[in-house]
Design a protein around this motif. Structure first.
Motif: not given
Length: 358
Positions: A45, A50, A209, A213, A227, A232, A253
């Motif tokens: 990240n 992210s 996700n 997400g 995102v 991810l 997630t």
């Protein structure tokens, strides 16, 4: 003073993750190797910017615990599911799968998971009825008053755990592998249950996700959405793949309040590093000795019955294939996410070929 707001948001998400980390220990997962997942995800990240962090997720833990009978089967399910998700993430197939199946089928599968969680919560109370029902009562009252999931999990788990510790004198002896401060290789196995579990976990993560997400990304208020769902997915899968071989718990997630912090990327990294320190220092097992498994029942019930099911079921049944969505919900709830997703996909694409429509 942005850093104070970032830190407070991170601590809030940590408080939400600790009880689910305790749930992971109750399923036999080791916490020390799981440190790797949080450090790895925080590094990714930080490099790619992210905003979506990873943490313990009740949905995946409940599913794996329900489908695997022991640690080796559960670790194998996680490893198999992560292999599938790595392929999906690296090939950029996540959004294409959702586009192919349709959002109504994906929402229906997630709604079925909500029913599964509620059912697991009720089953948890059978072994420790007083603690379990107290957890549910506190969770329901707290959520009705606050509409806040963090307060719900903190008060329901905390209140029922205090009752168990001081009234029922509850003390748990955690397995040696859970508290061991070393890496213990867990060789994966392959059988019908593991294959079914891996496919189910992958289906759950596809839905999570996409939905979790995107929700986390939208909380930043930045357009276009920052995102990267394929990043991810790859991060989550690689983290799980590594720790599963060492008997560690899965991290997935989540909908994270760190996205609403002034510096969402930094807040998410702080949260994951705090979790890594808690696991590395061995603090979580010390807390877990005083928390019975039924203490999580209230949170699971609210999460499944109030948070996940209504929104996803409404979105699924409002689509053009409401009957198929209903069948997908029931199939997922009765069997597992893989069965639900396959049933919905087959019905959606086969029925029109034979001149039928639902």
């Amino acid at each position: 003073m942005h850093w104070i707001a970032d830190l407070m948001a991170a601590i809030g998400v940590v408080l939400n993750g600790i009880p689910q980390g305790i749930m992971a220990m109750m399923l036999g997962f080791a916490v020390f190797p799981t440190t790797f997942s949080f450090v790895f995800a925080s590094a990714v990240n930080g490099i790619f910017g992210s905003v979506a962090p990873l943490s313990f997720q009740a949905e995946s833990l409940a599913l794996v615990g329900n489908l695997g009978k022991d640690l080796r089967e559960r670790s194998s399910i996680i490893f198999g599911g992560s292999l599938i998700m790595v392929l999906i993430g690296l090939t950029g197939s996540l959004t294409r799968i959702v586009d192919w199946l349709g959002s109504d089928i994906m929402n229906a599968m997630m709604a079925g998971v909500g029913i599964m969680l509620a059912k697991i919560a009720i089953n948890m109370t059978k072994a420790e009825q007083k603690t379990g029902w107290l957890s549910i009562i506190i969770a329901v009252i707290t959520y009705l008053i606050t509409k806040d999931l963090v307060w719900t999990i903190v008060l329901s788990v905390g209140g029922s755990s205090l009752y168990a510790a001081f009234i029922e004198k509850y003390r748990a002896e955690l397995p040696a592998n859970v508290t061991a401060r070393r890496f213990l290789f867990t060789k994966p196995i392959i059988n019908a249950k593991v294959i079914r579990g891996a496919l189910s976990l992958a289906c759950l993560n596809i839905g999570a996700n996409i939905s979790y997400g995107l929700i986390t990304g939208q909380m930043t208020g930045i357009k276009p959405n920052p995102v990267n769902l394929n990043l991810l997915t790859s991060t989550q899968a690689l983290a799980d793949m590594g720790t599963s071989l060492l008997g560690g718990a899965p991290v997935e997630t989540i909908i994270s309040a760190t996205a609403s912090a002034p510096e969402p990327v930094i807040a998410g990294i702080i949260m994951m590093l705090i979790m890594a320190v808690i696991l590395f220092a061995g603090w979580l097992p010390k807390i877990g000795k005083y928390v019975p498994s039924s203490a999580i029942a209230g949170f699971l019930l609210i999460l499944g019955m109030v948070v996940i099911f209504p929104e996803d079921a409404a979105a699924a049944l409002a689509g053009h294939h409401s009957m198929i969505a209903g069948i997908t919900i029931v199939t997922t709830a009765v069997f597992d996410p893989f069965a639900g997703l396959v049933t919905g996909g087959v019905l959606k694409f086969v029925l029109p070929l034979v001149g039928l429509a639902l």
